[in-house]
Design a protein around this motif. Structure first.
Motif, PDB file in Angstrom:
ATOM      1  N   SER A 127       0.871  -1.077   0.295  1.00  0.00           N
ATOM      2  CA  SER A 127       0.041   0.312  -0.302  1.00  0.00           C
ATOM      3  C   SER A 127       0.669   1.280  -0.355  1.00  0.00           C
ATOM      4  O   SER A 127       0.208   2.229   0.246  1.00  0.00           O
ATOM      5  CB  SER A 127      -0.967   0.379   1.094  1.00  0.00           C
ATOM      6  N   SER A 128       2.213   1.413  -0.091  1.00  0.00           N
ATOM      7  CA  SER A 128       2.860   1.913   0.154  1.00  0.00           C
ATOM      8  C   SER A 128       2.799   2.538  -1.400  1.00  0.00           C
ATOM      9  O   SER A 128       3.165   2.277  -2.219  1.00  0.00           O
ATOM     10  CB  SER A 128       4.968   1.793   0.279  1.00  0.00           C
ATOM     11  N   ASN A 136       5.166   7.717   0.820  1.00  0.00           N
ATOM     12  CA  ASN A 136       4.441   6.999   1.843  1.00  0.00           C
ATOM     13  C   ASN A 136       4.637   5.619   2.341  1.00  0.00           C
ATOM     14  O   ASN A 136       4.711   4.543   1.379  1.00  0.00           O
ATOM     15  CB  ASN A 136       2.708   6.917   1.983  1.00  0.00           C
ATOM     16  N   VAL A 163       3.933   2.300   4.222  1.00  0.00           N
ATOM     17  CA  VAL A 163       2.893   1.443   4.573  1.00  0.00           C
ATOM     18  C   VAL A 163       3.368   0.232   5.236  1.00  0.00           C
ATOM     19  O   VAL A 163       3.382  -0.544   4.572  1.00  0.00           O
ATOM     20  CB  VAL A 163       1.606   1.391   4.046  1.00  0.00           C
ATOM     21  N   GLU A 205       2.060  -3.647   7.136  1.00  0.00           N
ATOM     22  CA  GLU A 205       0.957  -3.581   7.503  1.00  0.00           C
ATOM     23  C   GLU A 205       0.847  -5.753   7.827  1.00  0.00           C
ATOM     24  O   GLU A 205       1.714  -5.423   7.292  1.00  0.00           O
ATOM     25  CB  GLU A 205      -0.403  -3.682   6.400  1.00  0.00           C
ATOM     26  N   ARG A 220      -1.199  -1.428  11.504  1.00  0.00           N
ATOM     27  CA  ARG A 220      -1.356  -0.432  10.087  1.00  0.00           C
ATOM     28  C   ARG A 220       0.006   0.763  10.940  1.00  0.00           C
ATOM     29  O   ARG A 220      -0.692   1.181  11.620  1.00  0.00           O
ATOM     30  CB  ARG A 220      -2.321   0.089   9.331  1.00  0.00           C
ATOM     31  N   VAL A 268       2.348   3.874   9.079  1.00  0.00           N
ATOM     32  CA  VAL A 268       2.909   5.100   8.305  1.00  0.00           C
ATOM     33  C   VAL A 268       3.641   5.601   8.774  1.00  0.00           C
ATOM     34  O   VAL A 268       3.170   6.722   9.299  1.00  0.00           O
ATOM     35  CB  VAL A 268       0.798   5.287   7.886  1.00  0.00           C
ATOM     36  N   ARG A 324       5.334   9.600   7.154  1.00  0.00           N
ATOM     37  CA  ARG A 324       4.407  10.281   6.011  1.00  0.00           C
ATOM     38  C   ARG A 324       5.510  11.215   5.284  1.00  0.00           C
ATOM     39  O   ARG A 324       5.762  11.960   6.333  1.00  0.00           O
ATOM     40  CB  ARG A 324       3.600  11.194   6.171  1.00  0.00           C
TER      41      ARG A 324
END
Length: 462
Positions: A290-291, A299, A301, A303, A314, A316, A318
């Motif tokens: 999902s990055s 970003n 991510v 998980e 999760r 994240v 940024r």
């Protein structure tokens, strides 16, 4: 030739893995031996990876060669040497000009017999010379590399030659790599002289003490690192513990985000969980699909599924990349760290994590707890959370390959010890200045009593 290279590569893997193994790494020195005679050592008798050899075990490996090998024994004795010298200053990216051990590598590759002992107790090498003296029955002869040409060596007469190789890792005049390259040239000159004269020999390279590596190259490589006496393509090893960093690949051939941490801990309330093994290593289950990354934002991510006590987790990171006109450079900043756990969200507005866009960022501890609350600032929405990253490193822009760029560290320059030294120096300078000021303002008397003049009479009253 192929068998010799295979044997060398096997020894390289043993050396590198031993260098990365935990424990008494600072008490080890490598021992490398090679000879012009074949079948002196059995490649299958190599020590177990990570095993530190004692003096008795070292003798066990060297005695067969001393008994059956050539009568001329060369001992290249360096002041300081560690296996990390080979991994740091060996061949890089296949460029032989970057290899500080080219002559040594050539000798190991072309010798009919070679032995590589990556981890030997440094106290054992202190008694190695006396052991060689007892085996050969000859007193050691300390010679210079140029004096080898003047010796008339007899292949049938035992001789023990000792060539001392200096090593100055803290030298200001000569960097470590140049010193090691100079020592390698000495080894090459001695071996060439003996080869030209046709004298069979047994050569041993070791050191009296382990060295402390300070890498004097402009780029700090943090992922899979260079190999001992081999190019990057020949042997695949892993630096920084036992696992590579987490990498998000935007395309098959382009890595745009790298992340590494020595330890990851998260808790909500009293439920502390460890996510390190889930993130790095062969058993990693983290999902980074999902990055996202662009030229201006990135970003990362992480998980996790079925985390004990927390369920789905999760994390994240940024990051943003901006041009600052004051410095005329692009800088990347880690703006937010968000943690999600079964519907709960904790958001940390980070203000202290930044570095030039072509660099990575490293900090020994990035945490939201009582010790390091300033890096991940405290707020009412995160008061029940504890997030800890130890030996934290991240890079979201300017990634080249799968390796971190030079790291901008969070450690401040003015430590308490430096402040104490500055204050003490200031106090001493003040005292010295005041003393000099007092001395320069001393004045002599402008009048003196004249003993030959009339005496002063003081009238007396009755």
């Amino acid at each position: 030739m192929a068998a010799a290279v295979t044997r060398l590569l096997a020894a390289v893997v043993t050396l590198v893995v031993a260098a990365l193994s935990p424990g008494r790494a600072s008490d080890q020195v490598p021992v490398l031996a090679w000879s012009t005679q074949s079948s002196l050592w059995n490649p299958d008798d190599a020590p177990t990876v990570g095993w530190i050899l004692s003096a008795e075990q070292l003798s066990t490996y060297l005695n067969p060669a001393l008994e059956r090998g050539p009568k001329t024994v060369l001992l290249f004795l360096q002041d300081k040497l560690s296996v990390e010298d080979f991994t740091v200053y060996g061949a890089a990216y296949g460029n032989k000009q970057e290899n500080a051990f080219s002559n040594l590598q050539k000798a190991l590759e072309t010798s009919p017999s070679s032995l590589v002992l990556p981890a030997v107790d440094w106290r054992a090498t202190s008694s190695l010379l006396s052991s060689l003296q007892a085996q050969t029955g000859r007193s050691p002869l300390y010679v210079h590399q140029l004096a080898i040409r003047e010796l008339r060596l007899n292949a049938s007469v035992p001789s023990l030659l000792v060539i001392r190789l200096p090593y100055t890792s803290s030298s200001i005049m000569m960097p470590a790599k140049e010193a090691l390259t100079g020592n390698d040239n000495i080894i090459g000159e001695v071996l060439q002289t003996l080869t030209v004269e046709g004298v069979p020999f047994l050569a041993i390279l070791t050191a009296s003490r382990p060295s402390k590596i300070v890498q004097d190259v402009p780029m700090v490589v943090m992922g899979p690192s260079r190999q001992l006496l081999a190019s990057r393509e020949e042997v695949e090893v892993v630096e920084r513990g036992t696992y590579p960093p987490v990498a998000y690949n935007q395309t098959v051939n382009r890595t745009c985000i790298l992340f590494w941490a020595g330890r990851i801990q998260i808790s909500k309330g009293d439920d502390m969980v460890e996510l390190t093994n889930r993130t790095f290593g062969p058993g990693a289950t983290v999902d980074v699909s999902s990055s996202t990354c662009t030229n201006h934002t990135a970003n990362l991510v992480l998980e996790y599924e079925n985390v004990e006590k927390l369920g789905s987790v999760r994390i994240v990171f940024r990051m943003s990349n901006q041009l600052y006109k004051v410095s005329a450079k692009r800088w990347f900043t880690l703006d937010q760290v968000e943690v999600y756990s079964d519907g709960d969200r904790a958001s940390f507005n980070v203000t202290q994590i930044y570095a030039p866009a072509i660099y990575s960022y490293h900090c020994q501890r990035v945490a939201h707890d009582a010790q390091s609350g300033s890096i991940l600032p405290w707020s009412t929405s995160t008061q029940h959370w504890v997030v800890i990253f130890e030996d934290f490193q991240i890079q979201g822009f300017g990634v080249q390959g799968s390796h971190f760029s030079y790291a901008s560290d969070c450690a401040g320059f003015f430590t308490p010890a430096i402040w104490m030294g500055l204050l003490t120096t200031f106090l001493m300078v003040f005292i010295l200045t005041y003393g000099l000021h007092m001395i320069t303002n001393l004045k002599t008397m402008d009048r003196f009593d004249d003993p030959k003049g009339p005496s002063i009479s003081v009238p007396q009253t009755e």
